[in-house]
Motif scaffolding. Structure first.
Motif, PDB file in Angstrom:
ATOM      1  N   ASP A  87     129.071  -3.119  21.152  1.00  0.00           N
ATOM      2  CA  ASP A  87     130.437  -2.945  20.648  1.00  0.00           C
ATOM      3  C   ASP A  87     130.845  -1.492  20.762  1.00  0.00           C
ATOM      4  N   ARG A  88     129.886  -0.597  20.393  1.00  0.00           N
ATOM      5  CA  ARG A  88     130.223   0.836  20.413  1.00  0.00           C
ATOM      6  C   ARG A  88     130.576   1.278  21.825  1.00  0.00           C
ATOM      7  N   GLU A  89     129.779   0.811  22.803  1.00  0.00           N
ATOM      8  CA  GLU A  89     130.023   1.249  24.165  1.00  0.00           C
ATOM      9  C   GLU A  89     131.374   0.736  24.665  1.00  0.00           C
ATOM     10  N   ILE A 174     126.543  17.004  20.063  1.00  0.00           N
ATOM     11  CA  ILE A 174     127.161  16.350  18.900  1.00  0.00           C
ATOM     12  C   ILE A 174     127.866  15.073  19.343  1.00  0.00           C
ATOM     13  N   GLY A 175     127.460  13.968  18.730  1.00  0.00           N
ATOM     14  CA  GLY A 175     128.102  12.683  18.995  1.00  0.00           C
ATOM     15  C   GLY A 175     128.950  12.271  17.803  1.00  0.00           C
ATOM     16  N   GLU A 176     129.300  10.999  17.824  1.00  0.00           N
ATOM     17  CA  GLU A 176     130.273  10.508  16.849  1.00  0.00           C
ATOM     18  C   GLU A 176     129.608   9.971  15.573  1.00  0.00           C
ATOM     19  N   ALA A 177     128.785   8.954  15.739  1.00  0.00           N
ATOM     20  CA  ALA A 177     128.144   8.298  14.595  1.00  0.00           C
ATOM     21  C   ALA A 177     127.036   7.392  15.137  1.00  0.00           C
ATOM     22  N   PRO A 178     126.046   7.082  14.324  1.00  0.00           N
ATOM     23  CA  PRO A 178     124.973   6.213  14.812  1.00  0.00           C
ATOM     24  C   PRO A 178     125.495   4.834  15.200  1.00  0.00           C
ATOM     25  N   GLY A 179     124.817   4.239  16.160  1.00  0.00           N
ATOM     26  CA  GLY A 179     125.077   2.846  16.516  1.00  0.00           C
ATOM     27  C   GLY A 179     123.961   1.986  15.938  1.00  0.00           C
ATOM     28  N   ALA A 180     123.863   0.769  16.448  1.00  0.00           N
ATOM     29  CA  ALA A 180     122.907  -0.190  15.882  1.00  0.00           C
ATOM     30  C   ALA A 180     121.459   0.296  16.011  1.00  0.00           C
ATOM     31  N   ASP A 181     121.085   0.807  17.179  1.00  0.00           N
ATOM     32  CA  ASP A 181     119.695   1.243  17.378  1.00  0.00           C
ATOM     33  C   ASP A 181     119.356   2.422  16.467  1.00  0.00           C
ATOM     34  N   GLU A 182     120.307   3.325  16.367  1.00  0.00           N
ATOM     35  CA  GLU A 182     120.089   4.525  15.562  1.00  0.00           C
ATOM     36  C   GLU A 182     119.993   4.146  14.081  1.00  0.00           C
ATOM     37  N   ASP A 183     120.806   3.193  13.676  1.00  0.00           N
ATOM     38  CA  ASP A 183     120.813   2.729  12.284  1.00  0.00           C
ATOM     39  C   ASP A 183     119.445   2.140  11.909  1.00  0.00           C
ATOM     40  N   GLU A 187     117.241   7.685  13.931  1.00  0.00           N
ATOM     41  CA  GLU A 187     117.319   8.898  14.769  1.00  0.00           C
ATOM     42  C   GLU A 187     118.553   8.802  15.664  1.00  0.00           C
ATOM     43  N   PRO A 188     119.285   9.917  15.837  1.00  0.00           N
ATOM     44  CA  PRO A 188     120.474   9.830  16.685  1.00  0.00           C
ATOM     45  C   PRO A 188     120.137   9.638  18.160  1.00  0.00           C
ATOM     46  N   PHE A 189     120.995   8.952  18.845  1.00  0.00           N
ATOM     47  CA  PHE A 189     120.920   8.773  20.302  1.00  0.00           C
ATOM     48  C   PHE A 189     119.546   8.262  20.773  1.00  0.00           C
ATOM     49  N   VAL A 190     119.195   7.078  20.298  1.00  0.00           N
ATOM     50  CA  VAL A 190     117.955   6.446  20.765  1.00  0.00           C
ATOM     51  C   VAL A 190     118.205   5.127  21.490  1.00  0.00           C
ATOM     52  N   PHE A 288     132.288  13.863  28.535  1.00  0.00           N
ATOM     53  CA  PHE A 288     132.352  12.425  28.241  1.00  0.00           C
ATOM     54  C   PHE A 288     131.094  11.952  27.503  1.00  0.00           C
ATOM     55  N   HIS A 289     131.274  10.925  26.704  1.00  0.00           N
ATOM     56  CA  HIS A 289     130.161  10.328  25.956  1.00  0.00           C
ATOM     57  C   HIS A 289     129.262   9.545  26.922  1.00  0.00           C
ATOM     58  N   PRO A 290     127.942   9.607  26.734  1.00  0.00           N
ATOM     59  CA  PRO A 290     127.068   8.849  27.645  1.00  0.00           C
ATOM     60  C   PRO A 290     127.359   7.345  27.668  1.00  0.00           C
TER      61      PRO A 290
HETATM   62  N1  URA Z   1     126.655   7.278  19.886  1.00  0.00           N
HETATM   63  C1  URA Z   1     126.838   8.378  19.124  1.00  0.00           C
HETATM   64  O1  URA Z   1     127.912   8.985  19.129  1.00  0.00           O
HETATM   65  N2  URA Z   1     125.824   8.790  18.390  1.00  0.00           N
HETATM   66  C2  URA Z   1     124.634   8.194  18.365  1.00  0.00           C
HETATM   67  O2  URA Z   1     123.734   8.665  17.669  1.00  0.00           O
HETATM   68  C3  URA Z   1     124.464   7.068  19.181  1.00  0.00           C
HETATM   69  C4  URA Z   1     125.493   6.618  19.935  1.00  0.00           C
END
Ligand code: URA
Length: 319
Positions: A87-89, A174-183, A187-190, A288-290
Motif C-alpha cells: 500500500d505504501r509503495e 530521512i524517510g517518511e514513516a515505517p511501513g509494515a516490515d519496519e513496524d 528498524e527503518p527501511f528494512v 525520490f523515495h526508493p
Molecule cells: N518508507 C519510509 O519512508 N520509511 C521506512 O522506514 C520504510 C519505508
C-alpha cells in the motif's frame, strides 16, 4: 480472432504494459531494465537493479467467465494485479506522480527558515541554526520511550521504530514513516524499499552501517496512509534533536512527503531534487523515495545523479 492472433495481441499488450512500468528491454527469461547508453553507469548493483521475479511475480491468471485463456499469456489485468506493491509503495508512487502533475513551475522554492514551533520546547530557539547538542542518541531514545503515546499512531502501531546507524555519520537518510516490515522488525527501511536504499548507499561506496537512517514519523500510520500534520509535528522534533547530535555533512531526504515535512515547503520533490539546499548549515539533497523507484525504475537515473553529487561533497569534505 483466432487463438494465435489473440495470443499475439495479448503478448503485445503485455509488452506495452511492461514498458509502461519501466522495463525498457525484455529477454526471454527475465524482464530487464537497461539504462540508456548516454548515461554514465558507475555502479553495477544500483544501476542494473531490476524488479526481481518476486517483485514482478506473475501469478496464474484468473479466467474471466466465458473467455478462453492461454496459460502462457497472462492478460494486462493479471500482470497489473501481480505487480505486488505494498500500500505504501502504491501511495508513494501516487504522491510523487500527483506532485509532478500539480507542480507550478513559477512558484519560488521556500524552505523552513526556522525549525517549527513544536521543536522549540525541546530545542530552544533555532533561528540561528542547529545548536550544539550535549545529549546522546540514547538520551533521545529514552525520552521517546518504548511506549510513546504522543500521537494517535500509537493505537495501531506494533512498536516505535527508532532511527539506526552510525552516530558519527557524515550522511543521513530521512524517510517518511515505517511501513509494515519496519513496524514488525523495529528498524527503518528494512522492506523492499529499504533493500533498494541499501543498494543506493552501496552505490556511493558506503555501507548501510556507515550512515544514519531515520524517519519523520516513528510509528506506522494505519493502512500506510500519509502521516498527518499533527503526527509529524509531534514526532519530527526528535529527529531534529538527532540531527543536532549526529551533525551529518549531508542529509538525503527521500520522497515528497518527507521532503515537504522536513523542509516545511509546498514545493514538490521533482523541482527540489538534484540541488543542495541549506538546512541550518547542513546540505540537504532531496531525491525520490526508493519505493517510487520500485514502481518506476527509470527514475533511478535521477537518483543516481543526485547521489553522485552527494558522494562528491562527502569526498571533498574528507580531503
Ligand atoms: N518508507 C519510509 O519512508 N520509511 C521506512 O522506514 C520504510 C519505508
Amino acid at each position: 480472432m483466432d487463438e494465435r492472433t489473440e495470443l499475439i495481441e495479448d503478448l503485445k499488450e503485455q509488452i506495452r504494459f511492461l514498458k509502461e512500468i519501466g522495463v525498457d528491454s525484455l529477454s526471454a527469461d527475465l524482464p530487464a531494465y537497461e539504462p540508456e547508453p548516454d548515461h554514465e553507469l558507475a555502479h553495477a548493483d544500483f544501476q542494473t537493479y531490476v524488479p526481481t521475479e518476486e517483485d514482478l511475480a506473475v501469478s496464474k491468471p484468473a479466467s474471466p467467465a466465458g473467455r478462453k485463456e492461454s496459460p502462457r499469456s497472462p492478460r494486462r489485468s493479471d500482470i497489473l494485479s501481480s505487480v505486488r506493491l505494498s500500500d505504501r509503495e502504491i501511495r508513494d508512487t501516487a504522491n510523487e506522480t500527483l506532485e509532478r502533475s500539480e507542480e507550478k513551475p513559477a512558484e519560488p522554492v521556500r524552505i523552513a527558515t526556522h525549525m517549527e514551533d513544536a521543536s522549540e520546547g525541546l530545542f530552544g530557539d533555532l533561528s540561528k541554526g542547529l545548536p550544539e547538542s550535549d545529549e546522546t542518541l540514547g538520551d533521545i531514545r529514552q525520552d521517546i520511550g518504548p511506549d510513546c503515546t504522543r500521537c494517535k499512531l500509537c493505537e495501531t502501531r506494533t512498536q516505535v521504530v527508532n532511527s539506526v546507524g552510525n552516530p558519527n555519520a557524515d550522511l543521513m537518510f530521512i524517510g517518511e514513516a515505517p511501513g509494515a516490515d519496519e513496524d514488525v522488525q523495529g528498524e527503518p527501511f528494512v522492506g523492499r524499499a529499504g533493500r533498494l536504499l541499501t543498494k543506493i548507499i552501496e552505490a556511493i561506496d558506503l555501507k548501510r552501517e556507515d550512515v544514519f537512517i531515520g524517519n519523520i514519523n516513528r510509528c506506522r500510520p494505519p493502512d500506510n496512509r500519509r502521516p498527518m500534520a499533527d503526527e509529524a509535528s509531534v514526532c519530527k522534533p526528535f529527529l531534529l534533536r538527532e540531527i543536532a547530535v549526529v551533525r551529518p555533512k549531508v542529509i538525503v531526504v527521500l520522497g515528497n512527503t518527507a521532503c515537504q515535512n522536513l523542509l516545511e515547503t509546498n514545493t514538490g520533490i521533482t523541482r527540489l531534487r538534484g540541488k543542495f539546499l541549506d538546512y541550518f548549515g547542513i546540505k540537504v539533497m532531496p531525491t525520490f523515495h526508493p519505493a517510487y523507484l520500485l514502481r518506476d525504475p527509470r527514475k533511478k537515473r535521477e537518483v543516481w545523479e543526485d547521489l553522485k553529487l552527494v558522494r562528491e561533497v562527502l569526498n571533498d569534505s574528507a580531503e
